[in-house]
Design an enzyme around this catalytic site. Structure first.
Site, short mmCIF file in Angstrom:
data_model
loop_
_atom_site.label_atom_id
_atom_site.label_comp_id
_atom_site.label_asym_id
_atom_site.label_seq_id
_atom_site.Cartn_x
_atom_site.Cartn_y
_atom_site.Cartn_z
CB CYS A 155 7.09 -4.91 -39.27
SG CYS A 155 7.86 -3.35 -38.81
CG ASP A 174 5.74 -0.71 -39.31
OD1 ASP A 174 5.00 -0.78 -40.29
OD2 ASP A 174 5.45 -1.17 -38.19
CB CYS A 193 3.74 -0.99 -34.07
SG CYS A 193 5.31 -1.28 -33.27
CB CYS A 252 9.30 -1.78 -32.58
SG CYS A 252 8.26 -3.20 -32.96
#
Ligand code: FES
Length: 138
Positions: free
Chosen positions: A33, A35, A59, A103
């Site tokens: 992603c 991130d 996130c 994540c």
């Protein structure tokens, strides 16, 4: 779709921030992603991680995973922290949706990277870092 634990750690994340005089800093970007997660650690003379703080440009699932990881790792030895796996955070959180599992991997990787940085700065070797390459995953 998120458990109460996930929401709790997202809304009240533990150990968010920065350690100015950190002994090790790890920064990892997610290939999935984009991130980014940054983890700071303080290590005492007995190789115990006495403090850990994190910053994430990621996130809610990343925030929750790192928050849980921080509570699991503070007070542990460096070698114990190297055994931390994202599934340890998932267990506490009661799971994450499949598309959010990566994540939690970010937290695991950033912790390893911070310990690797610590080992570079101090010249210390850790069994759990054997074969570790900081950029192996992205
Ligand atoms: Fe990027 Fe979760 S979607 S860290």
């Amino acid at each position: 779709m998120y458990t109460e634990k996930v929401l709790d750690h997202f809304q009240n994340p533990r150990n968010v921030g920065k350690i100015e005089d950190a002994d090790g800093i790890g920064e990892i970007g997610s290939p999935q992603c984009g991130d980014v997660m940054k983890i700071y650690i303080k290590v005492d003379e007995n190789e115990i991680i006495t403090d850990l703080k994190f910053q994430t440009y990621g996130c809610g699932a990343a925030v929750s995973s790192s928050s849980v990881a921080s509570t699991l790792i503070i007070g542990k030895s460096v070698e114990q922290a190297l055994k931390f796996k994202n599934k340890d955070a998932l267990e506490v959180l009661g799971g994450l949706p499949t598309e959010k599992i990566h994540c939690s991997v970010l937290a695991e990787e950033a912790i390893k990277a911070a310990i690797w940085d610590y080992s570079q700065k101090t010249g210390k070797q850790f069994a759990g870092l054997k074969g570790y390459k900081p950029d192996a995953n992205h």
